[in-house]
Design an enzyme around this catalytic site. Structure first.
Site, PDB file in Angstrom:
ATOM      1  CB  SER A  22      -0.908   0.017   1.236  1.00  0.00           C
ATOM      2  OG  SER A  22      -1.798  -1.069   1.227  1.00  0.00           O
TER       3      SER A  22
HETATM    4  N1  SAM Z   1      -1.200  -4.691   4.079  1.00  0.00           N
HETATM    5  C1  SAM Z   1      -0.432  -4.969   2.913  1.00  0.00           C
HETATM    6  C2  SAM Z   1       0.963  -4.418   2.967  1.00  0.00           C
HETATM    7  O1  SAM Z   1       1.322  -3.787   3.960  1.00  0.00           O
HETATM    8  O2  SAM Z   1       1.708  -4.682   2.024  1.00  0.00           O
HETATM    9  C3  SAM Z   1      -1.084  -4.533   1.633  1.00  0.00           C
HETATM   10  C4  SAM Z   1      -2.174  -5.410   1.294  1.00  0.00           C
HETATM   11  S1  SAM Z   1      -2.675  -5.524  -0.369  1.00  0.00           S
HETATM   12  C5  SAM Z   1      -3.204  -3.905  -0.746  1.00  0.00           C
HETATM   13  C6  SAM Z   1      -4.184  -6.452  -0.069  1.00  0.00           C
HETATM   14  C7  SAM Z   1      -3.940  -7.868   0.375  1.00  0.00           C
HETATM   15  O3  SAM Z   1      -5.179  -8.430   0.813  1.00  0.00           O
HETATM   16  C8  SAM Z   1      -3.436  -8.775  -0.732  1.00  0.00           C
HETATM   17  O4  SAM Z   1      -2.244  -9.378  -0.331  1.00  0.00           O
HETATM   18  C9  SAM Z   1      -4.555  -9.803  -0.896  1.00  0.00           C
HETATM   19  O5  SAM Z   1      -4.088 -11.079  -1.270  1.00  0.00           O
HETATM   20  C10 SAM Z   1      -5.169  -9.792   0.485  1.00  0.00           C
HETATM   21  N2  SAM Z   1      -6.547 -10.295   0.566  1.00  0.00           N
HETATM   22  C11 SAM Z   1      -7.571 -10.136  -0.300  1.00  0.00           C
HETATM   23  N3  SAM Z   1      -8.674 -10.738   0.162  1.00  0.00           N
HETATM   24  C12 SAM Z   1      -8.352 -11.300   1.372  1.00  0.00           C
HETATM   25  C13 SAM Z   1      -9.066 -12.060   2.336  1.00  0.00           C
HETATM   26  N4  SAM Z   1     -10.354 -12.383   2.183  1.00  0.00           N
HETATM   27  N5  SAM Z   1      -8.402 -12.451   3.458  1.00  0.00           N
HETATM   28  C14 SAM Z   1      -7.089 -12.125   3.645  1.00  0.00           C
HETATM   29  N6  SAM Z   1      -6.372 -11.429   2.750  1.00  0.00           N
HETATM   30  C15 SAM Z   1      -6.987 -10.999   1.629  1.00  0.00           C
END
Ligand code: SAM
Length: 216
Positions: free
Chosen positions: A64
């Site tokens: 992010s």
């Molecule tokens: N917090 C992260 C960082 O610091 O790099 C950025 C996260 S990225 C924008 C969103 C993440 O949410 C992705 O890795 C994706 O695989 C995960 N994701 C999507 N749906 C999800 C779910 N139902 N449960 C857990 N993770 C999920």
């Protein structure tokens, strides 16, 4: 992994940008000023690490934007020892910020290879939240309740499981909207059946998958 004066200088400039954009929580500023964000990037792409923008981390996912991390974290009103669930581990950068601020962090990721990669990488940087693999749209019932929950993927609506897994007085911060842009919501659980909802600006996240995300 080297963290030299150049990196520290770039980090200082990034922190300055975040303060100019309105971030003023000292804990957040200190954490972002301390964590070597370039460790999350390939050497050749290091120059992107301290720009205020999101960046691809593989598997179609992103680390992010620093401002987004700072904004969501600030809204969580973290106190040392808070038990926090992060939905969407991704690169692990957000989890490092929370750990750095003294929180007790549980982080869950839906993508198996990202989960495996981050679980092995973060401890090498000296950060050790508790890692879980699974559908975080349903929370993490085995470890509930939580003081705070942060969702780092865009949801179509607020998953009821997440509100249920908050302590009374707890805070959920979650982007809700369509697949292009989402409004940041802060939900404070004031009682078993009473919530307070505050709405902030639009952000743009990858979609929250899973049963209470876009797969429902
Ligand atoms: N917090 C992260 C960082 O610091 O790099 C950025 C996260 S990225 C924008 C969103 C993440 O949410 C992705 O890795 C994706 O695989 C995960 N994701 C999507 N749906 C999800 C779910 N139902 N449960 C857990 N993770 C999920």
């Amino acid at each position: 992994m080297e963290d030299n004066y150049k990196h520290r200088g770039m980090r200082k400039s990034l922190v300055k940008i975040l303060i100019e954009k309105g971030i003023n929580n000292q804990g957040v500023i200190n954490a972002i000023g301390k964590i070597p964000r370039h460790y999350f990037f390939d050497n050749a792409l290091e120059q992107h690490a301290y720009q205020d923008k999101a960046f691809p981390i593989g598997e179609g996912q992103t680390i992010s934007q620093p401002y987004t991390v700072a904004f969501q974290t600030e809204k969580l009103e973290i106190s040392k020892g808070d038990k926090i669930l992060e939905v969407g581990t991704g690169s692990g950068y957000q989890a490092c910020v929370l750990v750095e601020m003294g929180a007790n962090v549980y982080t869950i990721e839906y993508n198996k290879s990202l989960y495996t990669r981050t679980k092995s990488f973060l401890p090498k940087m000296g950060y050790a939240p508790r890692f879980f693999y699974g559908d975080g749209s349903q929370g993490l019932i085995a470890h509930a309740p939580f003081d705070k929950i942060i969702v780092t993927a865009g949801a179509p609506s607020v998953p009821s499981s997440l509100i249920n897994q908050l302590k009374i007085g707890g805070i959920l911060i979650i982007p809700v909207g369509n697949n292009k842009k989402q409004k940041m919501l802060k939900i404070t659980k004031q009682g078993d059946k009473k919530i307070k909802k505050e709405t902030f600006d639009y952000f743009s996240f990858v979609p929250l998958l899973g049963k209470q995300g876009w797969d429902k």
